[in-house]
Enzyme design. Structure first.
Site, PDB file in Angstrom:
ATOM      1  CD  GLU A   1     -72.672  19.082  -0.472  1.00 61.27           C
ATOM      2  OE1 GLU A   1     -73.568  18.222  -0.514  1.00 61.27           O
ATOM      3  OE2 GLU A   1     -71.470  18.810  -0.657  1.00 61.27           O
TER       4      GLU A   1
ATOM      5  CG  HIS B   1     -67.759  15.674   5.797  1.00 63.68           C
ATOM      6  ND1 HIS B   1     -68.736  16.187   6.623  1.00 63.68           N
ATOM      7  CD2 HIS B   1     -68.089  16.064   4.538  1.00 63.68           C
ATOM      8  CE1 HIS B   1     -69.609  16.861   5.901  1.00 63.68           C
ATOM      9  NE2 HIS B   1     -69.240  16.808   4.634  1.00 63.68           N
TER      10      HIS B   1
END
Length: 403
Positions: A84, A228
């Site tokens: 991604e 993240h």
């Protein structure tokens, strides 16, 4: 190259070299009101290794942090855990600058990266159980297909006992406090829950299989370093346990009531439905889509057992905010919900039927055909609203008692 950001030491041999995005407020439809990070990790083994890169606009920050530790040209290996573009967006440029000996990704990652970018370098595919030697250290790879892309994989650094988990076990939280135990526990819990509910909920079966397979991999995990948010170090198995629990989607006595309103008729109905839920002994949570966003609604839905939705009719359709949130929730494929619908109208009155269709598409067990009111609800209408809430709550408590 401008030098404005420094690496953060995780262990004697591993540094965080990612980027902090303080300003992002929307992540492909997911509200990120606390920002996010794009984590990348530098492993100072005999063969210096970079785990993941960052979103394209943050490449200079990544390179600045690397340069604060070593000359970037000394990087021998790059591992892409996830294709991604918030993690691979700068990969092509970083490879051009660093000129590593090898770049590794899962087999599907190789295909996806080549489909995304006009790559002029070769990527070596790896699969679960494959390992590579870094000289004095060793990396092992674990494919995690559909967590949450087909290419996703984990990378485990044996000597430091770190699991680099790409998007799994992460959260959208911009913070300069790199470890989860340095942050407020309530914020960590909410953002981890929100991340699971909004990104990983459709993949609960894959999550369950992955967690069940982890013991067979014999990974001694001291830290979980996601792509993240903060790194888990105090008790690295906490997010694993939470994912196990959340993936079951076990309902509790919480009923969420999601609605929007034009002239307050549907708002009055929502409050009365909530009163009926409360009367049943269940716990109502009312969400007005004029003041909350779809990500909040999805997070609240994760551990709910009931979902009741309300909308006025506008131009022969449900209200735009309700179409938005229900389309979003349907895509997350929630399980084990009981519910119903209500709404007001001036003429036509199609909203309740359309709400029911959304709920049926989500496999929500309906307790009735719903409550439809013309213009302003009277006492009899409000009694029907109360009964709707009460029936959902009682049915939910009955089902919970049987499990």
């Amino acid at each position: 190259m401008r030098e404005f950001a420094k690496a953060v030491k995780i262990t004697d041999k591993v540094y965080w070299v990612g980027a902090i995005d303080w300003s992002i407020k929307d992540f492909h439809g997911y509200s990120t009101d606390r920002g996010t990070t794009y984590n990348a990790y530098l492993v100072l083994a005999d063969k210096i290794t970079l785990i993941d890169t960052v979103k394209a606009p943050f490449r200079e920050e990544l390179m600045s942090r690397i340069k604060s530790v070593i000359d970037p040209g000394k990087i021998d290996i790059i591992v892409s855990n996830h294709a991604e573009m918030d993690h691979s967006g700068s990969l092509r440029q970083v490879v051009a600058e660093v000129k590593p000996e090898k770049v590794f990704a899962s087999a599907m990652g190789v295909k996806t990266l080549n489909a995304h970018f006009d790559l002029d370098f070769e990527i070596t595919p790896v699969k679960t159980g494959d390992g590579i030697s870094l000289g004095n250290m060793e990396l092992t790879f674990v494919e995690t297909k559909m967590l949450h892309w087909p290419d996703s994989m984990f990378t485990y650094l044996k000597e430091e006992k770190i699991l680099f988990s790409q998007d799994a076990f992460g959260m959208h939280l911009a913070t300069d406090r790199l470890f989860e135990d340095e942050n407020e526990p309530d914020i960590i819990h909410w953002e981890a829950l929100k991340y699971f509910a909004n990104i990983l909920l459709p993949y609960c079966p894959q999550i369950t299989r992955l967690v069940e397979s982890l013991p067979d991999l014999n990974l001694d995990i001291r830290m979980i370093a996601p792509d993240h948010g903060p790194i888990w170090r105090k008790d690295p198995m906490v997010p694993v346990k939470k994912y196990t629990e959340w993936a079951k989607q076990k309902p509790n006595k919480k009923v969420i009531i999601i609605y929007d309103t034009m002239w307050q008729s549907t708002a009055l109905m929502a409050r009365t439905v909530a009163d009926g839920v409360m009367e049943s002994g269940a716990e109502p949570h009312v969400i007005h889509m004029g003041s909350k966003d779809r990500s909040f609604a999805a997070t609240m839905m994760l551990d709910a057992g009931g979902l009741i939705v309300g909308s006025p009719t506008l131009n022969n359709n449900i209200f735009p905010t309700m179409a938005d949130v229900l389309t979003y929730l349907k895509g997350l494929r929630p399980k084990n919900l009981i519910g119903g619908a209500f709404g007001s109208y001036g003429w036509g009155g199609e909203a309740v039927r359309q709400l029911n269709e959304y709920l049926e598409d989500m496999s929500v067990e309906l307790v009735s055909e719903g409550v439809k009111v013309k213009y302003v609800p009277g006492n009899e209408d409000l009694q029907q609203c109360r009964e709707l809430g009460k029936n959902v709550g009682e049915k939910l408590i009955e089902l919970i008692g049987k499990k």
